[in-house]
Scaffold this motif. Sequence first.
Motif, short mmCIF file in Angstrom:
data_model
loop_
_atom_site.label_atom_id
_atom_site.label_comp_id
_atom_site.label_asym_id
_atom_site.label_seq_id
_atom_site.Cartn_x
_atom_site.Cartn_y
_atom_site.Cartn_z
N ASN A 79 -1.72 -3.98 -4.87
CA ASN A 79 -0.53 -3.66 -4.08
C ASN A 79 -0.14 -4.78 -3.11
OD1 ASN A 79 -2.47 -3.45 -2.18
ND2 ASN A 79 -2.14 -1.28 -1.71
N SER A 80 -0.95 -5.83 -3.08
CA SER A 80 -0.58 -6.96 -2.23
C SER A 80 -1.17 -8.23 -2.81
CB SER A 80 -1.12 -6.74 -0.81
OG SER A 80 -2.52 -6.69 -0.85
N LYS A 81 -0.65 -9.33 -2.34
CA LYS A 81 -1.15 -10.61 -2.80
C LYS A 81 -2.62 -10.75 -2.45
CE LYS A 81 -0.51 -15.59 -2.39
NZ LYS A 81 -1.19 -16.21 -1.25
N HIS A 125 2.90 -10.23 -12.00
CA HIS A 125 2.88 -9.51 -10.72
C HIS A 125 3.80 -10.25 -9.77
CE1 HIS A 125 -0.90 -7.47 -12.00
NE2 HIS A 125 -1.11 -8.64 -12.61
N PHE A 138 5.17 -10.47 -5.76
CA PHE A 138 4.94 -10.06 -4.37
C PHE A 138 6.03 -10.67 -3.52
CE2 PHE A 138 0.91 -10.52 -6.59
CZ PHE A 138 0.42 -9.24 -6.49
N ASP A 139 6.49 -9.90 -2.56
CA ASP A 139 7.51 -10.41 -1.65
C ASP A 139 6.94 -11.61 -0.89
OD1 ASP A 139 10.22 -9.69 -0.19
OD2 ASP A 139 8.74 -10.30 1.34
N GLU A 164 4.25 -10.19 1.41
CA GLU A 164 3.16 -10.33 0.43
C GLU A 164 2.81 -9.01 -0.22
OE1 GLU A 164 -0.10 -12.73 1.84
OE2 GLU A 164 1.19 -14.51 1.74
N LEU A 165 3.71 -8.03 -0.13
CA LEU A 165 3.47 -6.74 -0.79
C LEU A 165 4.11 -6.75 -2.17
CD1 LEU A 165 4.04 -4.25 2.16
CD2 LEU A 165 1.89 -5.12 1.23
N ARG A 166 3.59 -5.88 -3.01
CA ARG A 166 4.02 -5.86 -4.41
C ARG A 166 5.48 -5.41 -4.52
NH1 ARG A 166 0.91 -5.56 -8.82
NH2 ARG A 166 2.01 -5.07 -10.75
#
Lengths: 355, 295
Positions: A226-228, A344, A346-347, A351-353
């Motif tokens: 769910n995150s980098k 994948h 990530f913003d 850094e969230l998905r």
Amino acid sequence: MATVEYRNIAKNFGHVEVMKDVSFGIADREFVVLLGPSGCGKTTLLRMTAGLESVTNGDLLIGDRRVNDVHPRDRDIAMVFQNYALYPTMKVFDNIGFSLEVAKVPKAEIRKKVEWAAEILNLTPYLGRYPKELSGGQRQRVAMGRAMVRNAAVFLFDEPLSNLDAKLRTHMRVEIRQLHNRLGTTTIYVTHDQIEAMTMADKIVLMHAGRIMQIGTPDEVYERPNSKYVADFIGSPSMNFIAGAVETAGGSPHFVAEGVSIGLSPEIKAKPGQKVIMGVRPHDLGISDAGEIKGEVVLSETTGADVQIHLRVAGYDAVAVVPRDERRNAGAAINLSVLPGKVHLFDAATELRVA
Amino acid sequence: MRVAKARRFVVSDHPLPWLLPLVAILLVFTVYPLIYNIWLSFHEFVPRRRALEFVGTENWVQLWNDTRFWQSLVITFTYFAIALVFELVLGMAIALLLDSDGFGLGFLRGVLTMTLVIPPAIVGMMYLLMEDPQFGVISYLLQSIGLLNPNNPILATASTALAGVLVAEIWQWTPFMVLIFLAGLRALPPEPYEAAMIDGASSFQIFRRITLPMMSKVIAIAVLVRGIDLFRVFDYVFVMTSGGPGASTYSLSLYAWQQTFSFVKWGYGATLSLVTLVIILVIANLFIRIAKVRW
Ligand SMILES: Nc1ncnc2c1ncn2[C@@H]1O[C@H](COP(=O)(O)OP(=O)(O)O)[C@@H](O)[C@H]1O
Ligand SMILES: [Mg+2]
């Protein structure tokens, strides 16, 4: 038979806040792995569960009982300490059997249980030795044995295999899982080793700097980080990351970075123009002549069945893992494609998905 | 920058010059007196000729047949054993009580050292007064609860005199044990205690199976240091009872002192002190061997 629940747990050592707002639950008979880098608070959380460390804030429940102020003796837990915490004045036999001895279990039964544990742990020849006469790995197994003979409601393991050699570690991994399958004791297992986490856990709780980053099954954590941070932490070799942006080209969304353009699935949630970081696992890169990613091989490392190809793609370093018969020599040009659905995003800021 | 060279007063790298001062002190104050003492035990001072005469093994034969020697040996052993047990048990109990960071305990730990700075002879005088049948507070208290007959003063009754002396001894030296045990307790690793709590052990089980074994080396040292001292007991009996009533508190050291200085029997006094030394050496060595811990 016990569940464990953490409700908004916080922990300060003096003025230093090492844990903040940790909440999650553990089902009865579940095998949960607390995974995270060194210093992230795994031991602290375990010691709070055991009652060896006070809880600064929040509620800790074992079963239906709030145990914040319950003495460790009365929590019905068994624990393997990261530093072993063996009894220096007792021989291995008494170290393993101490919990039974204080519970006034008959001698014959103690002997049976201790010998059973020693057998599994390959400790039989050492039962008559003192801890200081053992190697680090042997001491760790004694610590393990001390928990195994217990009939506790919850098992707490703090990096119990960290000092074993590779072969013994694999063996013990299997033994611990089998033990769990047989006894069904709720288990919290701390490790910084993602292989242990992936192979043993029913559920992984991934921690970082005193916070929970993600909770999920090993598959969920691996396939949908769910995150980098999680994506980077899980998987070996680590995920490749390239910073770029989402753009619409010819009606479908693309990830675009310098020298790279990869088509994304149409239902992508990212807005056109959004700055993102793309992540692709080395195992999800395949060699193909039609591949969108063009690079140059820097180094090939054979790890056994696979080959890790280190490459340079338009100013980025990347790693691909391919079968050994697809090895390429350094300097060779190479075209890679991303396996479908394995991108994948990530913003770039949070850094969230995003997908 | 110029670094000044440290000036060397001693230029030799050979170990001998460095050891010399210590060796000299040992020679003068330990080795010479010991040898002189052994030599003395085969001689005796003859007052009418004002000289020492060689008497062979006469002193040793006399010792073997001397009922006063055997009696003082028994008294010394009794004193030694009772005092050691009390000081060990009380010392450990108080150390356990003080081994926490409760309010005021630091102050108490400091107060404890106070008994140790008073000379034993002064402590003897203090207790001599406190056990005085007319105005001593201990006598008064014991009499008022009916434990003491006013006609039998503590220190003047053969059956209670040794106990009266032991009280002073134990009062002064229990704090010494407390301090040693406190230092030991403070140095114990915390991990075994955490493990034992989780293993479900009660406080008593933890004390018996964790604390006591881990403290065994410290206890052994305390027993050794204190035991040797106890065996040479002199000050308290000298000040409080002078060995009486009768010979009921005559310790070995006091007897050796009496022979040497009151009766001017230097040779026999030397023999008695040598025997004391030998007994201490034998017991201490046996003890060290028994107390040798493997872990
Ligand atoms: N007794 C303590 N006093 C102060 N800080 C501590 C103490 N124990 C742990 N910490 C700090 O808490 C953080 C988490 O430590 P720990 O739980 O041991 O990490 P982990 O087991 O995940 O490696 C670390 O930053 C550590 O320095
Ligand atoms: Mg840790």
